[in-house]
Write a protein that holds these residues in place. Structure first.
Motif, PDB file in Angstrom:
ATOM      1  N   VAL A 195       0.866  -1.180   0.000  1.00 51.08           N
ATOM      2  CA  VAL A 195       0.000   0.000   0.000  1.00 51.08           C
ATOM      3  C   VAL A 195       0.901   1.227   0.000  1.00 51.08           C
ATOM      4  CG1 VAL A 195      -1.758   1.301   1.239  1.00 51.08           C
ATOM      5  CG2 VAL A 195      -1.837  -1.203   1.231  1.00 51.08           C
ATOM      6  N   ILE A 196       0.828   2.013  -1.046  1.00 51.06           N
ATOM      7  CA  ILE A 196       1.616   3.247  -1.130  1.00 51.06           C
ATOM      8  C   ILE A 196       0.907   4.318  -0.320  1.00 51.06           C
ATOM      9  CG2 ILE A 196       2.467   5.044  -2.679  1.00 51.06           C
ATOM     10  CD1 ILE A 196       2.539   2.869  -4.883  1.00 51.06           C
ATOM     11  N   CYS A 197       1.619   4.883   0.655  1.00 49.58           N
ATOM     12  CA  CYS A 197       0.997   5.878   1.522  1.00 49.58           C
ATOM     13  C   CYS A 197       2.030   6.907   1.965  1.00 49.58           C
ATOM     14  CB  CYS A 197       0.328   5.225   2.727  1.00 49.58           C
ATOM     15  SG  CYS A 197       1.385   4.146   3.714  1.00 49.58           S
ATOM     16  N   ASP A 208       6.474  11.427  -6.716  1.00 49.42           N
ATOM     17  CA  ASP A 208       6.992  10.498  -5.717  1.00 49.42           C
ATOM     18  C   ASP A 208       6.078   9.282  -5.584  1.00 49.42           C
ATOM     19  OD1 ASP A 208       9.268  11.958  -5.135  1.00 49.42           O
ATOM     20  OD2 ASP A 208       8.285  13.113  -3.545  1.00 49.42           O
ATOM     21  N   VAL A 209       4.784   9.511  -5.714  1.00 47.25           N
ATOM     22  CA  VAL A 209       3.846   8.388  -5.704  1.00 47.25           C
ATOM     23  C   VAL A 209       4.126   7.466  -6.882  1.00 47.25           C
ATOM     24  CG1 VAL A 209       1.418   7.721  -5.897  1.00 47.25           C
ATOM     25  CG2 VAL A 209       2.060   9.664  -4.442  1.00 47.25           C
ATOM     26  N   ARG A 210       4.325   8.041  -8.057  1.00 50.18           N
ATOM     27  CA  ARG A 210       4.619   7.224  -9.238  1.00 50.18           C
ATOM     28  C   ARG A 210       5.923   6.444  -9.048  1.00 50.18           C
ATOM     29  NH1 ARG A 210       2.569   7.691 -14.323  1.00 50.18           N
ATOM     30  NH2 ARG A 210       1.949   9.877 -14.033  1.00 50.18           N
ATOM     31  N   ALA A 211       6.933   7.095  -8.472  1.00 52.19           N
ATOM     32  CA  ALA A 211       8.223   6.439  -8.280  1.00 52.19           C
ATOM     33  C   ALA A 211       8.147   5.282  -7.289  1.00 52.19           C
ATOM     34  CB  ALA A 211       9.258   7.458  -7.810  1.00 52.19           C
ATOM     35  N   ALA A 212       7.145   5.293  -6.408  1.00 48.71           N
ATOM     36  CA  ALA A 212       7.012   4.240  -5.401  1.00 48.71           C
ATOM     37  C   ALA A 212       6.346   2.980  -5.941  1.00 48.71           C
ATOM     38  CB  ALA A 212       6.209   4.769  -4.207  1.00 48.71           C
ATOM     39  N   ILE A 213       5.766   3.048  -7.125  1.00 52.78           N
ATOM     40  CA  ILE A 213       5.048   1.899  -7.677  1.00 52.78           C
ATOM     41  C   ILE A 213       6.029   0.803  -8.052  1.00 52.78           C
ATOM     42  CG2 ILE A 213       3.565   1.124  -9.570  1.00 52.78           C
ATOM     43  CD1 ILE A 213       2.359   3.988  -9.531  1.00 52.78           C
ATOM     44  N   PRO A 259       4.378  -6.342  -5.264  1.00 53.86           N
ATOM     45  CA  PRO A 259       3.732  -5.418  -6.209  1.00 53.86           C
ATOM     46  C   PRO A 259       2.862  -4.397  -5.490  1.00 53.86           C
ATOM     47  CG  PRO A 259       2.606  -7.527  -6.183  1.00 53.86           C
ATOM     48  CD  PRO A 259       3.825  -7.698  -5.319  1.00 53.86           C
ATOM     49  N   SER A 260       2.704  -3.259  -6.123  1.00 56.58           N
ATOM     50  CA  SER A 260       1.821  -2.224  -5.587  1.00 56.58           C
ATOM     51  C   SER A 260       0.372  -2.630  -5.807  1.00 56.58           C
ATOM     52  CB  SER A 260       2.106  -0.887  -6.281  1.00 56.58           C
ATOM     53  OG  SER A 260       3.458  -0.522  -6.123  1.00 56.58           O
ATOM     54  N   GLY A 261      -0.432  -2.479  -4.744  1.00 56.25           N
ATOM     55  CA  GLY A 261      -1.838  -2.839  -4.855  1.00 56.25           C
ATOM     56  C   GLY A 261      -2.797  -1.686  -4.665  1.00 56.25           C
ATOM     57  N   LEU A 262      -2.344  -0.611  -4.003  1.00 55.28           N
ATOM     58  CA  LEU A 262      -3.248   0.465  -3.622  1.00 55.28           C
ATOM     59  C   LEU A 262      -2.436   1.713  -3.318  1.00 55.28           C
ATOM     60  CD1 LEU A 262      -6.072   1.543  -2.569  1.00 55.28           C
ATOM     61  CD2 LEU A 262      -5.426   0.594  -0.339  1.00 55.28           C
ATOM     62  N   VAL A 304      -2.054   9.676 -11.706  1.00 60.08           N
ATOM     63  CA  VAL A 304      -1.076   8.597 -11.571  1.00 60.08           C
ATOM     64  C   VAL A 304      -1.777   7.271 -11.342  1.00 60.08           C
ATOM     65  CG1 VAL A 304       0.771   7.671 -10.113  1.00 60.08           C
ATOM     66  CG2 VAL A 304       0.790  10.093 -10.762  1.00 60.08           C
ATOM     67  N   ALA A 305      -2.751   7.254 -10.431  1.00 56.45           N
ATOM     68  CA  ALA A 305      -3.470   6.013 -10.121  1.00 56.45           C
ATOM     69  C   ALA A 305      -4.172   5.464 -11.361  1.00 56.45           C
ATOM     70  CB  ALA A 305      -4.476   6.267  -8.998  1.00 56.45           C
ATOM     71  N   THR A 306      -4.803   6.344 -12.112  1.00 55.84           N
ATOM     72  CA  THR A 306      -5.511   5.910 -13.318  1.00 55.84           C
ATOM     73  C   THR A 306      -4.549   5.361 -14.361  1.00 55.84           C
ATOM     74  OG1 THR A 306      -7.264   7.540 -12.912  1.00 55.84           O
ATOM     75  CG2 THR A 306      -7.064   6.660 -15.149  1.00 55.84           C
ATOM     76  N   GLU A 307      -3.462   6.087 -14.589  1.00 51.17           N
ATOM     77  CA  GLU A 307      -2.488   5.658 -15.597  1.00 51.17           C
ATOM     78  C   GLU A 307      -1.823   4.333 -15.222  1.00 51.17           C
ATOM     79  OE1 GLU A 307       0.105   8.997 -15.761  1.00 51.17           O
ATOM     80  OE2 GLU A 307      -1.480  10.346 -16.500  1.00 51.17           O
ATOM     81  N   GLU A 308      -1.620   4.112 -13.933  1.00 49.57           N
ATOM     82  CA  GLU A 308      -0.943   2.910 -13.467  1.00 49.57           C
ATOM     83  C   GLU A 308      -1.913   1.768 -13.132  1.00 49.57           C
ATOM     84  OE1 GLU A 308       2.223   2.468 -13.503  1.00 49.57           O
ATOM     85  OE2 GLU A 308       2.933   4.506 -13.878  1.00 49.57           O
ATOM     86  N   GLY A 309      -3.201   2.014 -13.254  1.00 44.63           N
ATOM     87  CA  GLY A 309      -4.195   0.977 -12.996  1.00 44.63           C
ATOM     88  C   GLY A 309      -4.308   0.581 -11.541  1.00 44.63           C
ATOM     89  N   LEU A 310      -4.113   1.541 -10.631  1.00 47.62           N
ATOM     90  CA  LEU A 310      -4.192   1.266  -9.200  1.00 47.62           C
ATOM     91  C   LEU A 310      -5.390   1.967  -8.578  1.00 47.62           C
ATOM     92  CD1 LEU A 310      -0.442   1.626  -8.137  1.00 47.62           C
ATOM     93  CD2 LEU A 310      -1.773  -0.494  -8.293  1.00 47.62           C
ATOM     94  N   PRO A 311      -6.051   1.325  -7.625  1.00 51.69           N
ATOM     95  CA  PRO A 311      -7.139   2.001  -6.911  1.00 51.69           C
ATOM     96  C   PRO A 311      -6.582   3.066  -5.977  1.00 51.69           C
ATOM     97  CG  PRO A 311      -6.748  -0.156  -5.958  1.00 51.69           C
ATOM     98  CD  PRO A 311      -5.866  -0.067  -7.177  1.00 51.69           C
TER      99      PRO A 311
END
Length: 339
Positions: free
Chosen positions: A83-85, A121-126, A134-137, A163-170
């Protein structure tokens, strides 16, 4: 604990408020049913109203924000994922390792100056590598408690949504004090919450309800969330007596938050003038963190003098304002804290 007769102001948290007369009356009159069967009309009204205000399809009432957050994590992730937070997030710091215990996932922190993570930074954490979890959320917190009740700007929210939309993450929002954020930004609540797949909205903090949070998302998500809530022991049966108070808080509470924020700024400036170190840039809503040497001793002394507060470390004291701290109580608190 101080003698109730000597209490000037309880600044430990905005969870300490007691039900207003209007809430107690609503609780006494509330029509109820078995909410586990979906048959409590007052709970159903609350769920629908929170969903509408936040721009979502459906909602589910639960006892606490920890439960709504952890149910959301379970909805969005599979075991072994991350979980990216933001660093300092409540879902990690104050929810007792529940994401690992219940969902089998771990956090991946991103820097968050003043509680605001940058989209890049969120994108870099994926993570996508077969050699890593793997990143899930992606999960955000608004306002960010540990950063001082700070607000995420709308353009940052939009950037992280992209970022979430482009990377397919909720994308989930821990919105324990999200109404405070909307008031501080002077925008409708849905402007802050509508970009997320799920949102946890706490009703027992700044809004003043005695109990409860609502998780919002799609109707399909809430059907699955109902199962997770039951697994966690969150089926409350005739919960309309609680939902009735929460409805009063939802309808009346937001109009009081700007005054809470004003009083918070007044207290922060008084603390600075008295020689305490407060980052005034972080005082954006109803929370203050002050650097106080020997914090526990100071908090204990202030408590004896009628002002309750929490030492959250050896040199940090947190103060939280709420609607049951009026101008008279604030003035009394300032006298004690700055003496």
């Amino acid at each position: 604990m101080t003698d109730p007769a000597r209490l000037i102001a309880d600044l430990r948290s905005d969870t300490v408020t007691t039900p207003t007369p209007a809430m107690r009356e609503a609780m006494a009159q509330a029509p109820v049913g078995d909410d586990v069967y979906g048959e409590d009309p007052t709970v159903n009204e609350l769920q629908a109203e929170v969903a509408r205000l936040t721009g979502h399809e459906a909602g589910l009432f639960m006892p606490s924000g920890t439960m709504t957050n952890q149910v959301a994590i379970a909805l969005h992730t599979r075991r072994g994922e991350e979980v990216i937070c933001a660093e300092g997030s409540h879902i990690y710091e104050w929810e007792l390792g529940m994401m690992a215990t219940f969902s089998g996932v771990v956090p991946r922190f991103v820097p968050a100056p003043l509680g605001v993570p940058a989209p890049e930074d969120v994108r870099a954490a994926i993570r996508r590598s077969i050699h890593q979890s793997p990143s899930g959320l992606i999960s955000l917190e608004n306002t960010h408690n540990k950063a001082g009740g700070t607000v995420i700007p709308l353009d940052v929210l939009a950037g992280i949504r992209a970022v979430a939309t482009e990377e397919g993450l909720p994308l989930h929002l821990d919105g324990a004090r999200v109404v405070n954020a909307a008031v501080a930004l002077n925008v409708p609540l849905r402007d802050v919450t509508g970009l997320f797949d799920t949102v946890s909205v706490c009703l027992s903090k700044g809004l003043g309800a005695p109990v409860g949070s609502v998780l919002v998302g799609s109707a399909a998500q809430m059907r699955q969330a109902h199962r997770y809530r039951k697994m966690m022991g969150g089926g409350m049966r005739q919960a309309g007596v609680l939902a009735a108070a929460a409805l009063v808080a939802l309808r009346e509470g937001p109009t009081r938050l700007a005054e809470d924020h004003r009083r918070t700024r007044e207290l922060a400036h008084a603390l600075v003038n008295a020689g305490f170190d407060v980052n005034l840039n972080a005082v954006q809503t109803n929370i203050i963190y002050a650097a106080v040497p020997d914090a526990a001793a100071h908090a204990a002394r202030w408590t004896e003098q009628g002002v309750l507060c929490n030492a959250l470390g050896p040199d940090s004291v947190r103060f939280v304002l709420h609607h049951q701290v009026d101008d008279e109580a604030l003035a009394g608190a300032i006298r004690v804290l700055t003496a």
